[in-house]
Design a protein around this motif. Structure first.
Motif, PDB file in Angstrom:
ATOM      1  N   GLU A  71      -5.556 -77.830-134.116  1.00  0.00           N
ATOM      2  CA  GLU A  71      -4.379 -78.344-134.815  1.00  0.00           C
ATOM      3  C   GLU A  71      -3.143 -78.304-133.934  1.00  0.00           C
ATOM      4  N   THR A  72      -2.917 -77.193-133.268  1.00  0.00           N
ATOM      5  CA  THR A  72      -1.700 -77.059-132.457  1.00  0.00           C
ATOM      6  C   THR A  72      -1.777 -77.858-131.165  1.00  0.00           C
ATOM      7  N   LEU A  73      -2.990 -78.068-130.617  1.00  0.00           N
ATOM      8  CA  LEU A  73      -3.128 -78.808-129.364  1.00  0.00           C
ATOM      9  C   LEU A  73      -2.996 -80.315-129.550  1.00  0.00           C
ATOM     10  N   ASP A  74      -3.195 -80.786-130.769  1.00  0.00           N
ATOM     11  CA  ASP A  74      -3.213 -82.216-131.018  1.00  0.00           C
ATOM     12  C   ASP A  74      -1.814 -82.806-130.853  1.00  0.00           C
ATOM     13  N   ASN A  75      -1.741 -83.982-130.217  1.00  0.00           N
ATOM     14  CA  ASN A  75      -0.469 -84.688-130.081  1.00  0.00           C
ATOM     15  C   ASN A  75       0.035 -85.235-131.418  1.00  0.00           C
ATOM     16  N   ARG A  76      -0.858 -85.422-132.370  1.00  0.00           N
ATOM     17  CA  ARG A  76      -0.517 -86.045-133.654  1.00  0.00           C
ATOM     18  C   ARG A  76      -0.690 -85.006-134.761  1.00  0.00           C
ATOM     19  N   GLN A  77       0.414 -84.756-135.473  1.00  0.00           N
ATOM     20  CA  GLN A  77       0.445 -83.701-136.472  1.00  0.00           C
ATOM     21  C   GLN A  77       0.552 -84.297-137.875  1.00  0.00           C
TER      22      GLN A  77
END
Length: 419
Positions: A71-77
């Motif tokens: 979740e935190t590594l993803d560019n899209r939140q």
């Protein structure tokens, strides 16, 4: 650890394949394609910057989020936020929170569709990158992040779907990192919404507390006025009875009898704010009988109250206030005195109308008083009946004033009143 290795492996493979494609195209060129040194240098330089940038992204995400996961590594939140407000109010909260973000611009809000879109300038976290032209992770990096918030009505609440992403297509996520900027934007929006709802709840609680305090102060002021009026009347009556004991003992005895009747109906009001029309009528008549002894033929009283209405609930001392007004401002200023009428009727809506009328001075500016008594009557009716009762004061014909209290035949339950 596994998530970090997977992330590094994913971005390394993606860039490795891209570099292999570029080197393959370079090798197919005539003449210069035989020079291997530029291709090797390009490969090592590019892959070194990619791996360094990936490690920088990992460390920044841990710094911002306190953890490293998918979740935190993803560019899209994406966030789903429940707001305990009606959808329109929830939309206002979300729009205000979006406009507070640093670097926000091009905000487009559509209240009918409950959507907010905005662009957020991507910050230079470490100043202007010195190798921006040569850093492959910044070759295709956008200058802005995008934000979209959609409010979905859910009964008495609103559900917000928040999406924060780079201003670039989804395939670019294999080659680019956002250094946790979209995670920061999503968390900032969530914090701003929580803060605004908290501020709203505190304002509502403060308003409710202020209303309760004002109600208590109003009731205390009414009780104080009541306590001030009764001793004044008691003093005058006892003084008059004392004088009559010398000149007319029979009238003095009658006055004291009426005073006893008046006090018998008045003392319980200190403990109970509500009475009945019958009890209040007895109190008013005892008061008027005392005044008839003092005023003599200058005062006449007529009563027309049906027996069926005597049980109607009525706030204590309210009828007494209207009677006192009729005497003090209507009849006492007149040399010839006058008449006080006490009437009660049931109107077409089923409510009970109680009228105190006189043929005195009427709306005379010299005898009209300050209006505090009538103001207190209206305030008590508002507090007790929550808009279901009223006071009307009009001119009587041919002279004097008629004051009418209209109340429901039954006292509203506590749940129906605005306490």
């Amino acid at each position: 650890m596994f998530k970090r290795l997977f992330f590094l492996l994913r971005i390394t493979i993606a860039w490795g394949l891209a570099v292999m494609l570029v080197v393959g195209l370079y090798s197919s060129l005539p003449l210069i394609g035989r020079l291997e040194f530029p291709a090797v240098l390009f490969t090592f330089f590019t892959m070194g910057l990619v791996i360094a940038g990936a490690f920088s992204h990992l460390h920044r995400v841990r710094l911002v989020a306190g953890r490293v996961d998918n979740e935190t590594l993803d560019n899209r939140q994406k966030r789903i936020i429940e707001i305990p407000l009606e959808a329109g109010e929830a939309f206002d909260v979300v729009e205000a929170a979006v406009r507070e973000l640093p670097g926000v611009g091009d905000v487009r809000a559509a209240r009918d569709s409950l959507q907010v879109r905005a662009k957020i300038a991507r910050p230079h976290l470490y100043g202007e990158p010195p190798l921006r032209r040569w850093n492959p992770l910044l070759w295709f990096a956008p200058d802005h992040n995008l934000l979209q918030a959609t409010v979905t009505p859910a009964g008495d609440s609103g559900r917000v779907t928040l999406i924060c992403e780079p201003e670039s297509p989804a395939w670019s996520d294999w080659f680019l990192v956002d250094d946790g900027t979209n995670f920061e934007n999503a968390e900032a929006i969530a914090r701003a919404i929580t803060r605004r709802i908290g501020d709203r709840r505190r304002r509502e609680q403060a308003s409710a507390a202020q209303t309760a305090t004002e109600k208590e102060l109003t009731e205390a002021r009414l009780h104080l006025l009541h306590a001030q009026v009764e001793p004044h009347f008691l003093y005058n009556t006892l003084a008059s009875a004392q004088l009559l004991t010398r000149s007319d003992p029979a009238r003095a005895e009658a006055m004291l009898g009426h005073l006893i009747q008046y006090l018998r109906r008045s003392l319980p009001s200190a403990e109970d704010d509500m009475s009945t029309l019958g009890i209040e009528l007895e109190r008013a008549l005892a008061y008027l009988e005392i005044l008839k002894i003092r005023m003599g033929d200058r005062l006449a009283v007529q009563v027309d109250v049906p027996q069926a209405l005597l049980a109607t609930p009525l706030p204590a001392m309210m009828l007494q206030t209207l009677v006192e007004n009729a005497i003090k401002h209507g009849l006492e200023p007149r040399t010839g005195g006058g008449t006080v009428w006490l009437r009660a009727r049931r109107d077409d809506d089923g409510k009970v109308a109680v009228t105190v009328a006189d043929d005195g001075e009427g709306f005379n500016t010299q005898t009209s008083g300050t209006g505090i008594g009538l103001k207190n009557v209206r305030e008590r009716l508002r507090l007790r009946y929550a808009g279901e009762a009223s006071l009307a004061v009009i001119a009587n014909f041919p002279s004097g004033v008629a004051a009418t209290i209209t109340v429901p035949p039954q006292l509203p339950t506590r749940g129906d009143r605005h306490d």
